[in-house]
Design a protein around this motif. Structure first.
Motif, mmCIF file in Angstrom:
data_model
loop_
_atom_site.group_PDB
_atom_site.id
_atom_site.type_symbol
_atom_site.label_atom_id
_atom_site.label_comp_id
_atom_site.label_asym_id
_atom_site.label_seq_id
_atom_site.Cartn_x
_atom_site.Cartn_y
_atom_site.Cartn_z
ATOM 1 N N ALA A 166 0.801 -1.185 -0.115
ATOM 2 C CA ALA A 166 0.154 0.222 0.083
ATOM 3 C C ALA A 166 0.842 1.211 -0.068
ATOM 4 C CB ALA A 166 -1.006 0.149 1.191
ATOM 5 N N GLU A 167 2.048 1.172 0.595
ATOM 6 C CA GLU A 167 2.998 2.473 0.796
ATOM 7 C C GLU A 167 3.854 2.224 -0.691
ATOM 8 O OE1 GLU A 167 3.620 4.716 3.469
ATOM 9 O OE2 GLU A 167 1.610 3.972 4.113
ATOM 10 N N GLY A 168 3.699 1.604 -1.613
ATOM 11 C CA GLY A 168 4.588 1.673 -2.605
ATOM 12 C C GLY A 168 6.046 1.035 -2.419
ATOM 13 N N ARG A 169 5.967 0.133 -1.295
ATOM 14 C CA ARG A 169 7.383 -0.175 -1.059
ATOM 15 C C ARG A 169 7.633 -1.621 -1.902
ATOM 16 N NH1 ARG A 169 9.479 2.188 4.599
ATOM 17 N NH2 ARG A 169 8.172 4.010 4.783
ATOM 18 N N SER A 170 8.583 -1.660 -2.778
ATOM 19 C CA SER A 170 8.650 -2.960 -3.618
ATOM 20 C C SER A 170 9.704 -3.711 -2.880
ATOM 21 C CB SER A 170 8.796 -2.682 -5.202
ATOM 22 O OG SER A 170 9.229 -3.709 -5.869
ATOM 23 N N TYR A 171 9.700 -5.125 -2.703
ATOM 24 C CA TYR A 171 10.613 -5.796 -2.308
ATOM 25 C C TYR A 171 10.068 -7.331 -2.669
ATOM 26 C CZ TYR A 171 7.813 -7.315 1.359
ATOM 27 O OH TYR A 171 6.732 -7.804 2.153
ATOM 28 N N SER A 172 11.258 -8.264 -2.718
ATOM 29 C CA SER A 172 10.752 -9.588 -2.939
ATOM 30 C C SER A 172 10.876 -10.293 -1.815
ATOM 31 C CB SER A 172 11.786 -10.286 -4.134
ATOM 32 O OG SER A 172 11.606 -11.682 -4.225
ATOM 33 N N PRO A 173 9.895 -11.217 -1.295
ATOM 34 C CA PRO A 173 10.049 -11.834 -0.032
ATOM 35 C C PRO A 173 11.184 -12.842 -0.087
ATOM 36 C CG PRO A 173 7.796 -11.384 -0.515
ATOM 37 C CD PRO A 173 8.473 -11.051 -1.718
ATOM 38 N N GLY A 174 11.434 -13.365 -1.455
ATOM 39 C CA GLY A 174 12.525 -14.647 -1.387
ATOM 40 C C GLY A 174 13.823 -13.925 -1.689
ATOM 41 N N GLU A 175 14.066 -12.815 -1.564
ATOM 42 C CA GLU A 175 15.364 -12.023 -1.365
ATOM 43 C C GLU A 175 15.463 -11.571 -0.016
ATOM 44 O OE1 GLU A 175 17.625 -12.545 -3.985
ATOM 45 O OE2 GLU A 175 16.155 -13.310 -5.214
ATOM 46 N N ARG A 176 16.752 -11.374 0.365
ATOM 47 C CA ARG A 176 17.000 -10.796 1.682
ATOM 48 C C ARG A 176 16.780 -9.470 1.770
ATOM 49 N NH1 ARG A 176 20.067 -8.285 5.380
ATOM 50 N NH2 ARG A 176 20.458 -9.671 7.167
ATOM 51 N N HIS A 177 15.756 -9.190 2.503
ATOM 52 C CA HIS A 177 15.310 -7.651 2.855
ATOM 53 C C HIS A 177 14.945 -7.662 4.171
ATOM 54 C CE1 HIS A 177 12.531 -4.283 2.378
ATOM 55 N NE2 HIS A 177 11.687 -5.017 3.043
ATOM 56 N N GLU A 178 15.317 -6.400 4.868
ATOM 57 C CA GLU A 178 15.418 -6.237 6.302
ATOM 58 C C GLU A 178 14.071 -5.387 6.539
ATOM 59 O OE1 GLU A 178 18.816 -4.477 7.866
ATOM 60 O OE2 GLU A 178 19.726 -6.550 7.765
ATOM 61 N N ILE A 179 13.160 -5.933 7.668
ATOM 62 C CA ILE A 179 12.122 -5.108 8.132
ATOM 63 C C ILE A 179 12.629 -4.407 9.058
ATOM 64 C CG2 ILE A 179 9.675 -5.371 8.950
ATOM 65 C CD1 ILE A 179 9.338 -8.009 7.453
ATOM 66 N N THR A 180 12.641 -3.108 9.224
ATOM 67 C CA THR A 180 13.116 -2.328 10.282
ATOM 68 C C THR A 180 12.193 -2.134 11.328
ATOM 69 O OG1 THR A 180 12.289 -0.312 9.464
ATOM 70 C CG2 THR A 180 14.375 -1.120 8.623
ATOM 71 N N VAL A 181 12.373 -1.824 12.500
ATOM 72 C CA VAL A 181 11.681 -1.651 13.625
ATOM 73 C C VAL A 181 10.605 -0.422 13.315
ATOM 74 C CG1 VAL A 181 11.590 -0.633 16.163
ATOM 75 C CG2 VAL A 181 13.250 -2.600 15.675
ATOM 76 N N GLN A 182 11.357 0.480 12.752
ATOM 77 C CA GLN A 182 10.399 1.972 12.398
ATOM 78 C C GLN A 182 9.266 1.560 11.475
ATOM 79 O OE1 GLN A 182 13.793 1.612 12.188
ATOM 80 N NE2 GLN A 182 14.498 3.300 13.851
ATOM 81 N N GLU A 183 9.502 0.498 10.752
ATOM 82 C CA GLU A 183 8.351 -0.040 9.660
ATOM 83 C C GLU A 183 7.476 -1.037 10.526
ATOM 84 O OE1 GLU A 183 10.341 -0.593 5.219
ATOM 85 O OE2 GLU A 183 11.059 -2.085 6.944
ATOM 86 N N LEU A 184 8.036 -1.675 11.257
ATOM 87 C CA LEU A 184 6.804 -2.463 12.063
ATOM 88 C C LEU A 184 6.010 -1.525 13.161
ATOM 89 C CD1 LEU A 184 8.570 -5.513 13.525
ATOM 90 C CD2 LEU A 184 7.088 -5.679 11.596
ATOM 91 N N GLN A 185 6.661 -0.535 13.498
ATOM 92 C CA GLN A 185 6.024 0.576 14.449
ATOM 93 C C GLN A 185 4.774 1.266 13.536
ATOM 94 O OE1 GLN A 185 9.301 2.386 16.170
ATOM 95 N NE2 GLN A 185 8.981 1.451 18.113
ATOM 96 N N ALA A 186 5.248 1.528 12.247
ATOM 97 C CA ALA A 186 4.385 2.303 11.362
ATOM 98 C C ALA A 186 3.128 1.379 11.032
ATOM 99 C CB ALA A 186 5.255 2.651 10.005
ATOM 100 N N VAL A 187 3.479 -0.138 10.857
ATOM 101 C CA VAL A 187 2.399 -1.177 10.598
ATOM 102 C C VAL A 187 1.477 -0.801 11.823
ATOM 103 C CG1 VAL A 187 1.888 -3.413 9.946
ATOM 104 C CG2 VAL A 187 3.749 -2.410 9.021
ATOM 105 N N ALA A 188 2.031 -0.989 12.837
ATOM 106 C CA ALA A 188 1.059 -1.301 14.189
ATOM 107 C C ALA A 188 0.126 0.083 14.145
ATOM 108 C CB ALA A 188 1.918 -1.363 15.317
#
Length: 317
Positions: free
Chosen positions: A157-179
């Protein structure tokens, strides 16, 4: 319950490894952060059941196919005992080939040559006197407030593109934004569940791609960023357990400079890690009704001395 130490106040006991909670629930404790699932918290969590909808979070035992990390392929035999009576037998049943709870003997801390609560490798035998076996969790049971952070849906929804099958780091700031976007407030004793989109991604792969993925070295997948900030977030929110739909909950492969957080989460805290949980139907329902909290139960295999278990987890809304 007395206030728990903050991450910056660890180790709980001077002389123990940095960041460790060893001794917080006693020197002989084999339960770890599941101690946070008190009867009061379980009772409050049960009140979250409103619609009666049940979402099993186990993926197919046959998936991934082929298994990853060189793990065994489950062999299933139905044995006809006599007319209209059958038994069945599982061979090569690796409890970590599909959805799983990592138990406290799965990963130790290499720097301190110990598993949770200073358990040594020679104390993990699967025989009488063995320590930290999965049966301790099984005989206690796991039940409490589960919260889903649907990182995949938020990122798209935020337009952030990544492939779950590649190494991609989910940051604390992102989790807090999701919450914040989901109106989720953390509470001590929560069971944190994060959807990264890895299973959704895997199910879209062809059989040839799955074969290639199983041979890939090292495997790659999205997950929580390996950092002190991530560890502080997990501990200071006092989660009872963490789980996700990806390979290792944290980004994989680990970065050598930051280390593999399993060595802290499992070995220093005694916090269960759930991997490859099937979250698709639960996530769809949460997105539809805007409710991302639920009553979560899990019954690990009651296998004396076991290292891990299929989660046998239900989310009930």
């Amino acid at each position: 319950m007395d206030p728990l130490p903050s991450f910056d106040q660890l180790p709980f006991r001077p002389g123990n490894p940095p960041n460790s909670a060893w001794g917080l629930w006693g020197d002989e404790d084999e339960v770890g952060t599941l101690n946070l699932l008190t009867p009061e918290r379980v009772r409050e969590a049960a009140r979250l059941v409103r619609s009666g909808k049940v979402f099993p979070l186990n993926w197919n035992l046959e998936l991934p196919d082929p298994p990853l990390f060189g793990r065994e392929t489950l062999q299933h035999t139905i044995k006809n005992k006599r007319p209209f009576v059958n038994d069945d037998v599982y061979n090569n049943f690796n409890t970590q080939s599909s959805s799983q709870w990592d138990g406290l003997t799965h990963y130790g801390n290499n720097s301190h040559h110990s598993f949770y609560n200073h358990v040594r490798q020679d104390q993990i035998t699967g025989k009488p006197g063995t320590r930290n076996g999965i049966q301790v969790w099984a005989q206690r049971g796991i039940a409490g407030r589960g919260i889903l952070l649907d990182y995949r849906r938020w990122a798209m929804a935020e337009g952030r593109s990544y492939s779950p099958g590649e190494r991609h780091e989910i940051t604390v700031q992102e989790l807090q934004a999701v919450a914040a976007a989901q109106n989720v407030q953390f509470q001590p004793g929560d069971i944190l569940v994060v959807r990264s989109g890895w299973i959704e991604w895997y199910l879209e792969r062809s059989s040839t791609e799955r074969e290639e993925l199983a041979r890939r070295t090292p495997h790659q997948a999205t997950g929580l960023a390996q950092s002190t900030e991530s560890l502080r977030f997990l501990w200071d929110n006092h989660f009872a357990a963490v789980a996700g739909d990806t390979l290792a909950f944290e980004a994989y492969p680990p970065q050598s400079e930051n280390g593999f957080m399993h060595e802290t989460i499992l070995a220093l805290w005694g916090m269960p890690i759930g991997e490859m949980f099937f979250l698709e139907k639960l996530a769809e329902d949460c997105a539809a009704d805007g409710i991302y909290e639920f009553f979560l139960t899990a019954a690990p295999l009651n296998k004396f001395g076991g290292v891990a278990s299929p989660p046998n987890t239900l989310a009930i809304k």
